[in-house]
Design a protein around this motif. Structure first.
Motif, PDB file in Angstrom:
ATOM      1  N   GLY A   1       0.815  -1.221   0.000  1.00 19.08           N
ATOM      2  CA  GLY A   1       0.000   0.000   0.000  1.00 19.08           C
ATOM      3  C   GLY A   1       0.840   1.258   0.000  1.00 19.08           C
ATOM      4  N   VAL A   2       1.929   1.261   0.783  1.00 13.24           N
ATOM      5  CA  VAL A   2       2.795   2.443   0.880  1.00 13.24           C
ATOM      6  C   VAL A   2       3.430   2.765  -0.466  1.00 13.24           C
TER       7      VAL A   2
ATOM      8  N   VAL B   1       0.443   9.871  -0.632  1.00 15.01           N
ATOM      9  CA  VAL B   1      -0.567   9.781   0.427  1.00 15.01           C
ATOM     10  C   VAL B   1       0.070   9.276   1.719  1.00 15.01           C
ATOM     11  N   SER B   2       0.943   8.280   1.609  1.00 13.26           N
ATOM     12  CA  SER B   2       1.603   7.709   2.784  1.00 13.26           C
ATOM     13  C   SER B   2       2.444   8.745   3.508  1.00 13.26           C
TER      14      SER B   2
ATOM     15  N   GLN C   1      11.278  -2.457  -1.275  1.00 13.12           N
ATOM     16  CA  GLN C   1      10.385  -3.533  -0.825  1.00 13.12           C
ATOM     17  C   GLN C   1      11.190  -4.641  -0.165  1.00 13.12           C
ATOM     18  N   HIS C   2      12.242  -5.086  -0.845  1.00 15.95           N
ATOM     19  CA  HIS C   2      13.066  -6.177  -0.330  1.00 15.95           C
ATOM     20  C   HIS C   2      13.750  -5.786   0.984  1.00 15.95           C
ATOM     21  N   GLY C   3      14.331  -4.582   1.015  1.00 17.14           N
ATOM     22  CA  GLY C   3      15.077  -4.164   2.203  1.00 17.14           C
ATOM     23  C   GLY C   3      14.216  -4.033   3.433  1.00 17.14           C
TER      24      GLY C   3
ATOM     25  N   LEU D   1       9.946   6.106   5.719  1.00 18.76           N
ATOM     26  CA  LEU D   1      11.207   5.867   5.012  1.00 18.76           C
ATOM     27  C   LEU D   1      10.973   5.267   3.628  1.00 18.76           C
ATOM     28  N   PRO D   2      10.216   4.151   3.513  1.00 13.39           N
ATOM     29  CA  PRO D   2      10.015   3.612   2.159  1.00 13.39           C
ATOM     30  C   PRO D   2       9.223   4.542   1.247  1.00 13.39           C
ATOM     31  N   ALA D   3       8.249   5.280   1.813  1.00 19.66           N
ATOM     32  CA  ALA D   3       7.467   6.193   0.971  1.00 19.66           C
ATOM     33  C   ALA D   3       8.341   7.316   0.428  1.00 19.66           C
TER      34      ALA D   3
END
Length: 754
Positions: A379-380, A386-387, A651-653, A706-708
């Protein structure tokens, strides 16, 4: 480096490789180091911070004058005698009899000296219902709490004979004993329970006793070694019990975290089908590097405390810095050696029902990714804008109350509530004699304390202290002729209200003193006491905030820049960490200053945050947050180097580190939450603040923001201006080197410089 060359570079990889090849030597060196450190510390003994060195300013000047004069101020005690009946007066016969009985009883113990009658010192309240019998404890003030029990029992005996009166004792010695009895075991249990709690969580995380014991054993050995080193170092920079407690907390947190990072990566590589040697080499080159980057960053953050100029903070900073450095070294040296020795036996002692899958099935399935975080990340990454808006907005809303933060040293009733009888006594004394329980102390030093101009100035000071409105009296003067000193005790208007008492103190310092003692040449008259100490501490801490913040932020930025060779990563690291700290501040203010939801954590709103906590939290949290950040970003960068797209690498990290980050965060939150259960308000504030910040950091920051943010930035995550290319390259400890993976290339076929 060719594909057939499996040689790795970098400190962590080389240290891990050497330890794995010389495992018995590595273990022996570590054990010898711990034993030697403890032995040297025991032989040297620990030098603790003196009261005279605690602060700068007038408080320090006064303490130094007293120390230089060789005067050991005794612990003063007070017995409140108060009529329970509104019509009772100190002039009544039974009241006078009670005063005489108290004086006789305390003198009869042989433990006190200089017992004074309220009728001689005029320590009778304005309404005539209360009076104070005052005396000093014999012997050193620091140990007076050990000798005060017979005096307390003597006072209790008089109380039983005069039921119409309230007869209660309070003072430095009695408070020391009460708090030691009430909270000494409380602290000890909290510190001792931290290790079993961490072990229990590790058992759940690993499902095997041996794997769970390794991080705890390494953390405990690092703490033991640091305790010894503290004894040696204390002869240069004095330590304290508070520094010891903080060191234990930080040592357990980072020691377990670092081992967890290493163990999880080594186990993951073995489950992916690699032989133990290769798995260990990869763990050394990846998690080992992350540990060193994180450890150095944490050490830099802790070093920020050395810039406060406050002895207690300097002790805490140095002790924390040492334990982080020791834990870091142990994690990249002795841990690889132990893993090499144990091999598959690290899985011994499996806990039934925790991990029912067979080792073979886990091995076939390879790297396990968190289902929860996989769903969250989906979702992020699908809607990163948005995230970012939702997560950042939520954190800013949580941080908003921090804008109205008020800091002060907590009064006795704020610190302990009404749970202890002595707190009620403290309040009654302050109500009857405002400021009498914690008077300002003016230390007057002159060439000749009995010179006419000095005695005249003292008398004038005494009169003006009352006429100015700073005190309602009585003002007491105690002369030390041999040392040419005079101690002037001034009860401050405002009493236990530090804001109002602070205004009274300012009047004494800025108006009364210059107009009296300040006019006599050669006279020094620094003003100390609890209110003065709180004000001086606040002033000094306020002055230290900017340099400490600047030092920690700038050096953390530089370290991240050198470690990842990315301006973007360095900037986002700082911003996200500051957001995490801000949210922790907001929670502290909301719960402990305003009382919102305070009952949920067994606390109450006291209208203020204890003075030392905001700066302490900033330094500790900024350091500890880097653990997760470095670990996650290192894994993302590693995946990008192996040829994944930035989005896939994110995604993987995140999902592959989610398990270890969650386990580490749960341990930290649990350990810090233990301190939130203590009875002291300051410890509750520290425990809740640390626990909340770590929880936010491990979930909202690392799992969403962080990922967003990295997804929005894309390839700009790895941006480094050309003019910064000359910076040292500290990025070479990568798994791509360790396993001889082909280098990733950009769209034009050139080797990717991440």
């Amino acid at each position: 480096m060719g594909n057939g060359d499996t040689r790795v570079r970098g400190l962590a990889a080389r240290a891990g490789g050497w330890s794995a090849r010389h495992r018995w030597a590595a273990v022996g060196i570590w054990v010898l180091f711990v034993v030697l450190a403890m032995g040297l510390g025991s032989a040297a003994g620990r030098v603790d911070v003196k009261d005279s060195d605690q602060l700068k300013g007038e408080t320090h000047t006064a303490a130094k004058i007293i120390d230089d004069a060789g005067i050991d101020e005794p612990a003063s005690e007070t017995v409140l005698i108060q009529s329970k009946d509104a019509g009772g007066k100190a002039t009544d016969a039974d009241f006078r009899a009670a005063v005489a009985a108290v004086m006789k009883a305390v003198e009869g113990t042989g433990k006190v000296t200089d017992v004074t009658s309220p009728y001689d010192t005029n320590t009778i309240s304005k309404d005539g219902r209360s009076a104070l019998v005052q005396f000093d404890m014999r012997g050193e003030a620091d140990t007076a709490g050990d000798r005060v029990e017979p005096v307390l029992k003597a006072v209790e005996g008089v109380q039983k004979e005069h039921e119409s009166l309230r007869i209660e004792e309070i003072g430095g010695a009695s408070m020391m004993k009460t708090f030691d009895d009430a909270f000494g075991e409380d602290f000890e249990k909290a510190e001792l329970s931290a290790v079993p709690v961490a072990l229990g969580i590790l058992l759940i995380a690993f499902g095997a006793l041996v794997a769970a014991l390794l991080p705890v054993l390494l953390a405990v050995s690092a703490i033991m070694a640091t305790m010894g080193l503290m004894g040696v170092v204390s002869h240069v920079m004095p330590m304290s019990d508070t520094a010891n407690s903080v060191m234990l907390l930080v040592g357990l947190a980072v020691g377990v975290d670092y081992c967890l990072f290493y163990l999880r990566r080594e186990r993951e590589e073995r489950q992916a089908g690699r032989d133990p040697q290769t798995a260990l080499r990869i763990a050394a080159a990846t998690s080992g590097r992350a540990i060193i980057v994180s450890g150095v960053t944490v050490c830099v953050a802790m070093a920020g405390m050395l810039f406060t100029g406050l002895a207690e903070f300097e002790a805490m900073g140095l002790a924390s810095l040492m334990v982080v450095a020791v834990a870091m070294v142990g994690s990249v040296t002795v841990l690889p050696a132990l893993l090499s020795l144990l091999g598959e036996r690290v899985e011994k002692g499996k806990i039934p029902f925790l991990h029912p899958e067979s080792h073979l099935r886990r091995k076939r399935r390879g790297n396990q990714e968190s289902r929860l975080w996989t769903a969250v990340l989906k979702g992020v990454l699908a809607k990163p804008v948005v995230s970012v808006v939702v997560a950042a907005g939520a954190l800013l809303a949580i941080a908003a109350p921090a804008l109205g933060m008020k800091t002060q040293n907590l009064t006795l009733d704020q610190e302990f509530g009404d749970s202890l009888p002595i707190v009620q006594t403290y309040n009654r004394v302050n109500d009857a004699f405002p400021g009498g329980s914690d008077p300002a102390e003016v230390v007057v030093k002159a060439a000749d304390i009995n010179a006419p101009e000095v005695t005249g100035a003292l008398a004038d000071f005494k009169e003006r202290a009352i006429s100015s409105g700073a005190s309602r009296g009585p003002v007491e003067i105690k002369l030390h002729d041999a040392q040419n000193l005079a101690f002037v005790y001034v009860p401050l208007v405002g009493g236990s209200d530090f804001d109002k008492a602070g205004e009274s103190l300012d009047k004494l310092r800025d108006e009364v003193r210059p107009a009296t003692l300040g006019k006599v040449d050669g006279v020094e008259a620094p003003i100390t006491g609890q209110v003065a100490g709180s004000k001086d501490f606040n002033d000094q801490l306020t002055g230290a905030v900017v340099p400490v913040f600047a030092f920690v932020v700038v050096f953390a930025f530089v370290l991240m820049l050198l470690s990842f060779r990315s301006l973007t990563v360095a900037i986002t690291s700082i911003v996200l960490n500051l957001l995490s700290v801000g949210a922790a501040y907001g929670i502290l203010v909301a719960v402990f200053q305003h009382g919102w939801g305070a009952s949920l954590v067994g606390a109450e709103g006291v209208g203020a945050i204890i003075t030392w906590l905001p700066l302490f939290l900033f330094v500790i949290l900024f350091g500890l947050s880097m653990d997760y950040h470095v670990f996650v970003v290192s894994r993302i960068r590693e995946a990008r180097l192996r040829g994944r797209t930035t989005r896939d690498a994110i995604q993987h990290g995140v999902v592959t580190t989610a398990g270890v980050v969650t386990s580490a965060a749960v341990i930290m939150v649990a350990v810090f939450a233990i301190f939130g259960t203590l009875s002291m308000q300051s410890m509750k504030q520290m425990g809740v603040g640390l626990a909340a910040a770590v929880l936010i950091d491990a979930t909202i920051i690392r799992g969403v923001l962080l990922p967003a943010v990295m997804a929005l930035l894309g390839e700009h995550n790895w941006y480094l201006p050309k003019w910064l290319n000359r910076l040292p390259d500290l990025t070479h400890d990568e798994a791509a080197d360790a396993v001889a993976a082909p280098a990733a290339r950009d769209d034009e076929g050139e080797p990717l410089r991440v």
